[in-house]
Design an enzyme around this catalytic site. Structure first.
Site, PDB file in Angstrom:
ATOM      1  NE  ARG A   1     -42.693 -60.852  -2.595  1.00 57.29           N
ATOM      2  CZ  ARG A   1     -43.620 -60.449  -1.293  1.00 57.29           C
ATOM      3  NH1 ARG A   1     -44.795 -61.364  -1.228  1.00 57.29           N
ATOM      4  NH2 ARG A   1     -42.957 -59.442  -0.647  1.00 57.29           N
TER       5      ARG A   1
ATOM      6  CB  CYS B   1     -44.232 -64.777   4.696  1.00 58.09           C
ATOM      7  SG  CYS B   1     -45.118 -63.729   5.714  1.00 58.09           S
TER       8      CYS B   1
END
Length: 283
Positions: free
Chosen positions: A180, A238
């Site tokens: 990611r 995150c």
């Protein structure tokens, strides 16, 4: 003040004169709902069995506000958060222990919220519920009202501009999975990639196969290899400020203070004007 507690230590403290308030924060990031399947139900898991005396805390409703422009798990209204914590029996003069189903992310979010708003004694059960060897209970406790009143603090909290600046002047760690960060896949947010200058540091690498944190010395060495020194200002983000809280907790175990960008990638990537970096290079 230690940030984590073992199951053996917890069992001992629960028999003491002033046992800690126990919060069960079972939650997990699930894409099942998007696929049409039922989402994970932490409250149902709690009802099926929890550590005796534990009170359920709902991450989505009590540890975060409604998703929106500020991200998927923005800061909750502090008055509502405080009321939820008092209903759970949280008081300023009594220790709190939080746990989840073992991943540690949700428990870390609760730990961070309580610590950031001024509670002096909060620890996470290392390894979560799977580490507990005692009996489980289905009884729902009715704790006496606590007295904890949360207070906001500028220290320890980053916004989007602060995160961007820290990526240039200190170390900004990206706690998401490497793919990611690199932008190879993005199952949730508008676009893949990372904040320019951020360093890939998946929080899953802070724990062993049993879900328990690596020893403090090993964690310190890991963060040193990522560019963190004793005088480095550190921040973490995150996807939505949950797994990053787990990395802030890992840093605390290593003796390193760090700030949390709560909005994280879900907020950053929602604004097309913000720059996005892709690939393994931080820039």
């Amino acid at each position: 003040m230690r940030a984590i507690i073992t199951a053996t230590e917890l069992a001992h403290e629960l028999t003491g004169a002033t046992p800690p308030v126990l919060l069960d924060v079972r939650w997990q990031l699930s894409l099942a709902k998007a696929a049409g399947a039922p989402a994970f139900d932490g409250r149902a898991e709690y009802a099926a069995g929890h550590i005796p005396g534990a009170v359920f805390a709902d991450l989505d409703r009590e540890l975060a506000a409604t998703p929106g422009a500020a991200g998927r798990h923005p800061l909750p209204d502090l008055e509502e958060f405080g009321a939820a914590m008092r209903r759970a029996g949280v008081s300023a003069g009594r220790p709190v222990v939080v746990y989840d189903g073992g991943q540690g992310w949700a428990a870390a979010r609760a730990w961070w919220m309580l610590r950031w708003t001024g509670h002096p004694d909060v620890r996470v059960l290392d390894g979560g519920l799977p580490s507990w060897e005692g009996e489980l209970s289905t009884a729902v406790p009715d704790p006496a009202e606590g007295d904890f009143v949360p207070a906001s603090a500028a220290a320890g909290l980053l916004d989007a501009d602060g995160a961007a600046a820290l990526a240039r002047t200190g170390v900004l760690l990206d706690a998401r999975a490497g793919e990611r960060y690199r932008g190879e896949v993005e199952p949730i947010d508008r676009v893949g990639g990372h904040i320019p200058g951020a360093v890939s540091a998946p929080t899953t690498e802070n724990v062993g196969p049993d879900g328990r944190f690596l020893p403090a010395a090993e964690l310190k060495d890991r963060f040193k290899a990522l560019g963190v020194s004793e005088d480095t200002e550190v921040g973490v983000y995150c996807g939505s400020g949950v797994s990053a809280a787990h990395e802030v907790l890992a840093l605390a175990v290593a003796g390193i203070p760090a700030a949390l960008y709560v909005g994280s990638w879900s907020e950053w990537s929602s604004d097309p004007s913000r720059p996005v970096a892709v690939g393994a290079d931080p820039q």
